[in-house]
Motif scaffolding. Structure first.
Motif, mmCIF file in Angstrom:
data_model
loop_
_atom_site.group_PDB
_atom_site.id
_atom_site.type_symbol
_atom_site.label_atom_id
_atom_site.label_comp_id
_atom_site.label_asym_id
_atom_site.label_seq_id
_atom_site.Cartn_x
_atom_site.Cartn_y
_atom_site.Cartn_z
ATOM 1 N N LEU A 1 0.813 -1.218 0.000
ATOM 2 C CA LEU A 1 0.000 0.000 0.000
ATOM 3 C C LEU A 1 0.846 1.268 0.000
ATOM 4 O O LEU A 1 0.418 2.316 -0.505
ATOM 5 C CB LEU A 1 -0.930 0.003 1.217
ATOM 6 C CG LEU A 1 -2.056 -1.047 1.210
ATOM 7 C CD1 LEU A 1 -2.846 -0.981 2.510
ATOM 8 C CD2 LEU A 1 -2.970 -0.846 0.011
ATOM 9 N N THR A 2 2.044 1.190 0.592
ATOM 10 C CA THR A 2 2.915 2.368 0.671
ATOM 11 C C THR A 2 3.908 2.432 -0.483
ATOM 12 O O THR A 2 4.866 3.207 -0.439
ATOM 13 C CB THR A 2 3.696 2.357 1.998
ATOM 14 O OG1 THR A 2 4.422 1.114 2.115
ATOM 15 C CG2 THR A 2 2.755 2.500 3.186
ATOM 16 N N LEU A 3 3.681 1.652 -1.510
ATOM 17 C CA LEU A 3 4.595 1.620 -2.656
ATOM 18 C C LEU A 3 4.794 2.990 -3.310
ATOM 19 O O LEU A 3 5.912 3.317 -3.713
ATOM 20 C CB LEU A 3 4.096 0.606 -3.677
ATOM 21 C CG LEU A 3 5.060 0.221 -4.812
ATOM 22 C CD1 LEU A 3 6.316 -0.419 -4.243
ATOM 23 C CD2 LEU A 3 4.374 -0.740 -5.782
ATOM 24 N N PRO A 4 3.762 3.841 -3.425
ATOM 25 C CA PRO A 4 3.983 5.146 -4.074
ATOM 26 C C PRO A 4 4.804 6.135 -3.255
ATOM 27 O O PRO A 4 5.247 7.153 -3.786
ATOM 28 C CB PRO A 4 2.546 5.680 -4.284
ATOM 29 C CG PRO A 4 1.659 4.497 -4.172
ATOM 30 C CD PRO A 4 2.329 3.588 -3.193
ATOM 31 N N LEU A 5 5.002 5.872 -1.975
ATOM 32 C CA LEU A 5 5.705 6.820 -1.108
ATOM 33 C C LEU A 5 7.211 6.680 -1.271
ATOM 34 O O LEU A 5 7.767 5.597 -1.075
ATOM 35 C CB LEU A 5 5.309 6.586 0.350
ATOM 36 C CG LEU A 5 3.808 6.718 0.682
ATOM 37 C CD1 LEU A 5 3.572 6.429 2.151
ATOM 38 C CD2 LEU A 5 3.293 8.093 0.300
ATOM 39 N N ASN A 6 7.858 7.783 -1.604
ATOM 40 C CA ASN A 6 9.308 7.754 -1.831
ATOM 41 C C ASN A 6 10.077 7.391 -0.566
ATOM 42 O O ASN A 6 11.083 6.686 -0.614
ATOM 43 C CB ASN A 6 9.784 9.102 -2.361
ATOM 44 C CG ASN A 6 9.290 9.375 -3.768
ATOM 45 O OD1 ASN A 6 9.070 8.451 -4.542
ATOM 46 N ND2 ASN A 6 9.104 10.641 -4.102
ATOM 47 N N LYS A 7 9.616 7.925 0.590
ATOM 48 C CA LYS A 7 10.328 7.659 1.841
ATOM 49 C C LYS A 7 10.309 6.180 2.193
ATOM 50 O O LYS A 7 11.287 5.649 2.736
ATOM 51 C CB LYS A 7 9.714 8.492 2.967
ATOM 52 C CG LYS A 7 9.989 9.978 2.855
ATOM 53 C CD LYS A 7 9.462 10.733 4.067
ATOM 54 C CE LYS A 7 9.799 12.219 3.973
ATOM 55 N NZ LYS A 7 9.304 12.975 5.144
#
Length: 311
Positions: A54-60
């Motif tokens: 789910l957090t794949l789009p987050l760069n961090k």
């Protein structure tokens, strides 16, 4: 050095798949012993996999994709080696679900131990920094003060603080206060030495400029000497914090009947090694959190030297 920019998605995607595989291995392959929380641990692995996806789009988060994969592989191997085949000797080595069981069933004791350790650490560290900073400023500013303080500092400062442990616990009725004094002693020496060096190394031209504008000695100390010496002071505070971590464990294991160090000793005495590893994990998180907080304070006060020391 700039932070690495990672644009690839594959480490995090593969990491999510690896966590799914770890959860499947945990649930589907029978355990070699009666390990608690196996199903709960399998669900936790699946939850990590879903969260990673789910957090794949987050760069961090993507920056730590390789670590997500590495941890999944490590946990999976640990699960197979110990929970499924018992290749490591028990009770010294447990399975991952045993560690999870400790956090679920014994979290109140762990929280109480953490609170006691933090109280002991913060009190002793702050007291030691205040004492060391005061001594360092006095030695760097006043030759007369340095004449009397320097020999004492050279004689007592290098002594390991743990050498005073039997004396303090015998003289002071409260083991908590004795432990705080031990950590204060451990923190005071490096802070005093580095503060003294920083004050003594201030460019005399700074004082001359301030004096031409009518500055008094107190103003010179507060607004010239101390700000110029702050980089040295923070180095001493970092060293002092590391010494306090060491003294915290020693004091709690040998005298103070509370805290994470005492909990670890109790767990070892009962051969409850998963409990000991849980306390060790919490202690590592606590120590790195305090060190990170101190670095943030330093970077806030010394913005012009933000990148000079890394953490």
């Amino acid at each position: 050095m700039k932070k690495i920019v990672i644009n690839a998605y594959w480490p995090q995607v593969v990491g999510a798949i690896a966590w799914l595989i770890t959860g499947a291995l945990t649930y589907l392959i029978p355990n070699a012993d009666d390990f608690p929380r196996t199903t709960t641990f399998a669900l936790a692995c699946v939850s990590v996999a879903v969260l990673s996806a789910l957090t794949l789009p987050l760069n961090k988060v993507r920056y730590y994709g390789a670590w997500i994969l590495a941890l999944a592989v490590f946990i999976g191997l640990w699960e197979v080696i110990q929970a499924k085949f018992l290749l490591l000797p028990r009770p010294f080595f447990g399975a991952p679900q045993e560690l999870l069981d400790v956090f679920i069933t014994d979290w109140l004791k762990l929280l109480d131990a953490l609170v006691h350790s933090m109280m002991l650490l913060v009190g002793g560290y702050i007291l030691g920094c205040i004492i060391g900073f005061s001594i360092g400023v006095g030695m760097g500013w006043s030759l007369r003060f340095g004449y009397w303080a320097h020999p004492i500092l050279r004689f007592l400062g290098p002594l390991p603080p743990v050498a005073f442990l039997p004396l303090l616990f015998a003289v002071i009725p409260s083991s908590f206060i004795a432990g705080e004094l031990l950590m204060a002693f451990a923190a005071a020496f490096p802070v005093a030495i580095l503060t003294w060096s920083g004050i003594a190394g201030v460019n005399p031209g700074y004082y001359d400029v301030a004096k031409t504008m009518g500055a008094k000695p107190l103003f010179l100390i507060r607004h010239v000497a101390i700000p110029a010496a702050l980089p040295f002071v923070f180095v001493g505070m970092f060293m002092a914090l590391g010494s306090c971590f060491y003294m915290l464990v020693v004091a709690e294991m040998l005298g103070v009947k509370a805290g994470l160090g005492f909990y670890m000793q109790w767990a070892q005495g009962w051969a409850a090694y998963p409990n000991m590893y849980a306390a060790l994990f919490i202690m590592a998180v606590m120590c790195t959190s305090f060190m990170t907080l101190l670095f943030k304070v330093r970077n806030r006060l010394l913005r012009w030297q933000k990148e000079s020391i890394k953490w």
